[in-house]
Design a protein around this motif. Sequence first.
Motif, PDB file in Angstrom:
ATOM      1  N   ILE A  67       0.835  -1.202   0.000  1.00 53.62           N
ATOM      2  CA  ILE A  67       0.000   0.000   0.000  1.00 53.62           C
ATOM      3  C   ILE A  67       0.869   1.252   0.000  1.00 53.62           C
ATOM      4  O   ILE A  67       0.610   2.208  -0.740  1.00 53.62           O
ATOM      5  CB  ILE A  67      -0.940   0.003   1.229  1.00 53.62           C
ATOM      6  CG1 ILE A  67      -1.969  -1.135   1.104  1.00 53.62           C
ATOM      7  CG2 ILE A  67      -1.653   1.352   1.352  1.00 53.62           C
ATOM      8  CD1 ILE A  67      -2.807  -1.333   2.337  1.00 53.62           C
ATOM      9  N   ILE A  68       1.917   1.232   0.831  1.00 54.75           N
ATOM     10  CA  ILE A  68       2.818   2.387   0.895  1.00 54.75           C
ATOM     11  C   ILE A  68       3.509   2.594  -0.450  1.00 54.75           C
ATOM     12  O   ILE A  68       3.641   3.728  -0.933  1.00 54.75           O
ATOM     13  CB  ILE A  68       3.860   2.196   2.021  1.00 54.75           C
ATOM     14  CG1 ILE A  68       3.150   2.220   3.376  1.00 54.75           C
ATOM     15  CG2 ILE A  68       4.935   3.275   1.945  1.00 54.75           C
ATOM     16  CD1 ILE A  68       4.049   1.845   4.532  1.00 54.75           C
ATOM     17  N   ARG A  69       3.936   1.487  -1.091  1.00 55.17           N
ATOM     18  CA  ARG A  69       4.639   1.592  -2.370  1.00 55.17           C
ATOM     19  C   ARG A  69       3.724   2.171  -3.443  1.00 55.17           C
ATOM     20  O   ARG A  69       4.121   3.045  -4.222  1.00 55.17           O
ATOM     21  CB  ARG A  69       5.150   0.221  -2.810  1.00 55.17           C
ATOM     22  CG  ARG A  69       5.891   0.242  -4.149  1.00 55.17           C
ATOM     23  CD  ARG A  69       6.532  -1.112  -4.461  1.00 55.17           C
ATOM     24  NE  ARG A  69       5.561  -2.194  -4.419  1.00 55.17           N
ATOM     25  CZ  ARG A  69       4.694  -2.461  -5.415  1.00 55.17           C
ATOM     26  NH1 ARG A  69       4.683  -1.708  -6.504  1.00 55.17           N
ATOM     27  NH2 ARG A  69       3.842  -3.459  -5.307  1.00 55.17           N
ATOM     28  N   GLY A 115       1.111   4.059  -3.012  1.00 56.95           N
ATOM     29  CA  GLY A 115       0.887   5.467  -2.702  1.00 56.95           C
ATOM     30  C   GLY A 115       2.082   6.327  -3.082  1.00 56.95           C
ATOM     31  O   GLY A 115       1.930   7.434  -3.611  1.00 56.95           O
ATOM     32  N   ALA A 116       3.295   5.820  -2.812  1.00 59.27           N
ATOM     33  CA  ALA A 116       4.504   6.569  -3.149  1.00 59.27           C
ATOM     34  C   ALA A 116       4.659   6.700  -4.664  1.00 59.27           C
ATOM     35  O   ALA A 116       5.058   7.756  -5.171  1.00 59.27           O
ATOM     36  CB  ALA A 116       5.725   5.880  -2.552  1.00 59.27           C
ATOM     37  N   ASP A 117       4.329   5.629  -5.405  1.00 59.21           N
ATOM     38  CA  ASP A 117       4.410   5.670  -6.866  1.00 59.21           C
ATOM     39  C   ASP A 117       3.438   6.706  -7.429  1.00 59.21           C
ATOM     40  O   ASP A 117       3.774   7.465  -8.344  1.00 59.21           O
ATOM     41  CB  ASP A 117       4.088   4.293  -7.460  1.00 59.21           C
ATOM     42  CG  ASP A 117       5.213   3.288  -7.229  1.00 59.21           C
ATOM     43  OD1 ASP A 117       6.327   3.729  -6.872  1.00 59.21           O
ATOM     44  OD2 ASP A 117       4.964   2.077  -7.410  1.00 59.21           O
ATOM     45  N   ASP A 145       2.284   9.309  -5.864  1.00 57.92           N
ATOM     46  CA  ASP A 145       2.781  10.633  -5.486  1.00 57.92           C
ATOM     47  C   ASP A 145       3.863  11.110  -6.454  1.00 57.92           C
ATOM     48  O   ASP A 145       3.854  12.254  -6.908  1.00 57.92           O
ATOM     49  CB  ASP A 145       3.337  10.586  -4.058  1.00 57.92           C
ATOM     50  CG  ASP A 145       3.688  11.963  -3.549  1.00 57.92           C
ATOM     51  OD1 ASP A 145       2.776  12.791  -3.417  1.00 57.92           O
ATOM     52  OD2 ASP A 145       4.890  12.221  -3.292  1.00 57.92           O
TER      53      ASP A 145
END
Length: 225
Positions: free
Chosen positions: A1-3, A5-7, A9
């Motif tokens: 999920i973090i990855r 979201g970072a992608d 962004d």
Amino acid sequence: IIRVGADFDRTMQGVASRFTEPIERGSEAFNSLEQAAMRTGRETEFTASQSADALAALARAGFSAEQAVAALRPTVDLATTAEVDLGTAAGMAADALGQWGLMAENSAELGANLARVNDVLARASSSANLSVGDLSEGFRDAAPAAMRIGVSLEQTTAMLDALAGGGIRGAQAGTALRIAFGRLAAPPSEARSALRRLHVDLEDGQGNVRNMVDILGDLQTATEG
């Protein structure tokens, strides 16, 4: 999920940098772009990152942030109808706007022009002969010559569809039309003489090239039998 979201962004920051005047993170325009991409990701079959790619394609074509946000949903409809990915649909629509001189600073005018282009591209996708990719390639060669002699986007599309029915598609069809349009605008002397003998007029009373469909109709009648 973090990855993921970072992608997303990083993708949005790249989108913001594509506009003629780069948009700063945290600004009203940036937030509007981000919300549009996320909303499309929630409400359609495309992801937010794919939506961001479409916004980037529109930015490269000269759309403002406001115009790109307004164009995103119609582009989703085109991608769904034509069965292509969202970034491809945005790129094709933007290319067609440029090829046919339909880019406009006024958002309402640009929106109307985009709707017209999307309708033509969507119609092409329903043809048994012609794909959206074929049409996009054909426009690249045919559009400038068509505009010089007043052949419309819709007429050119119909001609590309007819050529595709005979197995002539894409860039090959666009080149064929470019040559045909060029020869109608300035035919060689022997061709002009032959047309004169057939009583086929290329120009109207004001010296403008007549409608291509009318010329072809007259030529068909003149050569019957």
